[in-house]
Design a protein around this motif. Structure first.
Motif, PDB file in Angstrom:
ATOM      1  N   ALA A  65     -82.371  28.772 105.755  1.00  0.00           N
ATOM      2  CA  ALA A  65     -82.405  30.450 105.833  1.00  0.00           C
ATOM      3  C   ALA A  65     -83.523  30.992 105.200  1.00  0.00           C
ATOM      4  CB  ALA A  65     -81.162  31.006 105.196  1.00  0.00           C
ATOM      5  N   ILE A  66     -84.385  31.767 106.022  1.00  0.00           N
ATOM      6  CA  ILE A  66     -85.620  32.423 105.402  1.00  0.00           C
ATOM      7  C   ILE A  66     -85.292  33.946 105.604  1.00  0.00           C
ATOM      8  CG2 ILE A  66     -87.931  32.743 105.566  1.00  0.00           C
ATOM      9  CD1 ILE A  66     -87.379  29.966 105.038  1.00  0.00           C
ATOM     10  N   ASN A  67     -85.227  34.487 104.177  1.00  0.00           N
ATOM     11  CA  ASN A  67     -84.801  35.921 104.135  1.00  0.00           C
ATOM     12  C   ASN A  67     -83.607  36.240 105.098  1.00  0.00           C
ATOM     13  OD1 ASN A  67     -86.590  36.522 102.263  1.00  0.00           O
ATOM     14  ND2 ASN A  67     -87.884  37.869 103.483  1.00  0.00           N
ATOM     15  N   GLY A  68     -82.464  35.044 104.916  1.00  0.00           N
ATOM     16  CA  GLY A  68     -81.287  35.191 105.616  1.00  0.00           C
ATOM     17  C   GLY A  68     -81.294  34.980 107.184  1.00  0.00           C
ATOM     18  N   THR A  69     -82.427  34.609 107.784  1.00  0.00           N
ATOM     19  CA  THR A  69     -82.780  34.024 109.215  1.00  0.00           C
ATOM     20  C   THR A  69     -82.710  32.675 109.207  1.00  0.00           C
ATOM     21  OG1 THR A  69     -83.999  36.167 109.405  1.00  0.00           O
ATOM     22  CG2 THR A  69     -83.956  34.391 111.325  1.00  0.00           C
ATOM     23  N   CYS A  70     -81.863  32.295 109.965  1.00  0.00           N
ATOM     24  CA  CYS A  70     -81.735  30.686 110.147  1.00  0.00           C
ATOM     25  C   CYS A  70     -82.966  30.081 111.104  1.00  0.00           C
ATOM     26  CB  CYS A  70     -80.449  30.315 110.940  1.00  0.00           C
ATOM     27  SG  CYS A  70     -80.505  28.600 111.192  1.00  0.00           S
ATOM     28  N   LEU A  71     -83.856  29.154 110.538  1.00  0.00           N
ATOM     29  CA  LEU A  71     -84.997  28.834 111.214  1.00  0.00           C
ATOM     30  C   LEU A  71     -84.844  27.331 111.325  1.00  0.00           C
ATOM     31  CD1 LEU A  71     -87.862  31.134 110.042  1.00  0.00           C
ATOM     32  CD2 LEU A  71     -86.554  31.314 112.315  1.00  0.00           C
ATOM     33  N   THR A  72     -85.605  26.775 112.034  1.00  0.00           N
ATOM     34  CA  THR A  72     -85.572  25.270 112.176  1.00  0.00           C
ATOM     35  C   THR A  72     -87.024  24.550 111.685  1.00  0.00           C
ATOM     36  OG1 THR A  72     -83.968  25.393 114.110  1.00  0.00           O
ATOM     37  CG2 THR A  72     -85.223  23.334 113.815  1.00  0.00           C
ATOM     38  N   HIS A 104     -70.449  33.798 100.107  1.00  0.00           N
ATOM     39  CA  HIS A 104     -69.536  33.899 101.238  1.00  0.00           C
ATOM     40  C   HIS A 104     -70.394  33.244 102.213  1.00  0.00           C
ATOM     41  CE1 HIS A 104     -71.768  37.781 102.209  1.00  0.00           C
ATOM     42  NE2 HIS A 104     -71.266  37.491 103.351  1.00  0.00           N
ATOM     43  N   LEU A 105     -69.365  32.925 103.361  1.00  0.00           N
ATOM     44  CA  LEU A 105     -69.996  32.024 104.543  1.00  0.00           C
ATOM     45  C   LEU A 105     -71.044  33.008 105.380  1.00  0.00           C
ATOM     46  CD1 LEU A 105     -67.065  29.804 105.624  1.00  0.00           C
ATOM     47  CD2 LEU A 105     -69.187  29.049 104.401  1.00  0.00           C
ATOM     48  N   LEU A 106     -72.167  32.333 105.745  1.00  0.00           N
ATOM     49  CA  LEU A 106     -73.264  33.052 106.511  1.00  0.00           C
ATOM     50  C   LEU A 106     -73.666  32.307 107.499  1.00  0.00           C
ATOM     51  CD1 LEU A 106     -75.430  34.638 103.482  1.00  0.00           C
ATOM     52  CD2 LEU A 106     -73.508  35.670 104.848  1.00  0.00           C
ATOM     53  N   SER A 107     -73.976  32.864 108.628  1.00  0.00           N
ATOM     54  CA  SER A 107     -74.309  32.162 109.749  1.00  0.00           C
ATOM     55  C   SER A 107     -75.882  31.968 109.993  1.00  0.00           C
ATOM     56  CB  SER A 107     -73.913  32.781 111.133  1.00  0.00           C
ATOM     57  OG  SER A 107     -74.441  34.129 111.302  1.00  0.00           O
ATOM     58  N   GLY A 108     -76.550  32.956 109.227  1.00  0.00           N
ATOM     59  CA  GLY A 108     -78.081  32.922 109.394  1.00  0.00           C
ATOM     60  C   GLY A 108     -78.462  33.783 110.621  1.00  0.00           C
TER      61      GLY A 108
END
Length: 214
Positions: A43-50, A97-101
């Protein structure tokens, strides 16, 4: 999945922009890239990246046009720092808490208060997103799991202790900055379910409220 507990800061070294796609090269603390493999989620600033490639402590990520449109990643320039969290593993402590990104929207910093030994930041969110924000509820801001202090119309605040300011980018934030927002999934489900049953939450008053600290 992520927990919203920021593990550290990474620095953007360069951006390779191509039509519809940007590759971000981010330098991480050396100890945080151990056993990272291509295909891992971060997660980069909350954004799920690969992760698409690794060069020492530099990890490369591809961000497609839709990601750049919906998040603040397209605003980054070399030298900027970002919050990061590697994907949670079974057995990890869930400290936030659980996040999806998956970022829902962005918010703008509209006021920063600095009482002794802590900081209160006010954010403004667009559209219908305030319907999912409640006093003492959860929200993820730039990937950090935080408790909402107060909600006023389309604005809300969070209270940050010195440790949070030290280990995240919030110590550098300024009025006018944009941040990524991920709404708590359980709150969103409850609000949407009640709306379908006819118990809709009234729309927030989005009239300009002036300075949130007044």
């Amino acid at each position: 999945m992520f927990t919203g507990i920021v593990q550290g800061l990474a620095t953007l070294e360069r951006v390779d922009a191509r039509p519809g796609l940007s590759t971000l090269a981010l330098a991480f603390p050396q100890q945080q890239v151990q056993q990272v493999s291509v295909g891992a989620s971060v997660a980069i600033n909350g954004t799920c990246l690969t992760v698409t490639r690794q060069d020492g402590n530099v990890l490369l990520f591809d961000a497609m046009q839709e990601t750049l449109r919906l998040t603040t990643l397209g605003d980054l320039t070399p030298g900027d720092t970002v919050n990061f969290e590697r994907a949670a593993r079974i057995g990890d402590e869930i400290g936030g808490h659980l996040l999806s990104g998956h970022v829902h929207t962005t918010a703008t910093v509209v006021d920063i208060e600095r009482p002794e030994n802590n900081v209160t930041i006010w954010f403004e969110v667009p559209g219908d997103w305030p319907r999912y924000l409640f006093d003492k509820g959860y929200v993820a801001i730039n990937g950090a799991s935080l408790t909402i202090g107060e909600v006023r119309g389309n604005r809300f605040n969070v209270h940050l202790i010195p440790e949070t300011l030290r280990v995240t980018t919030f110590g550098q934030v300024q009025v006018g900055d944009r941040v990524n927002i991920e709404i708590d999934s359980q709150t969103q489900t409850i609000v949407d379910t009640l709306a379908r049953l006819g118990y809709d939450r009234p729309a927030s008053n989005t009239t300009n409220l002036g300075s949130a600290s007044n």
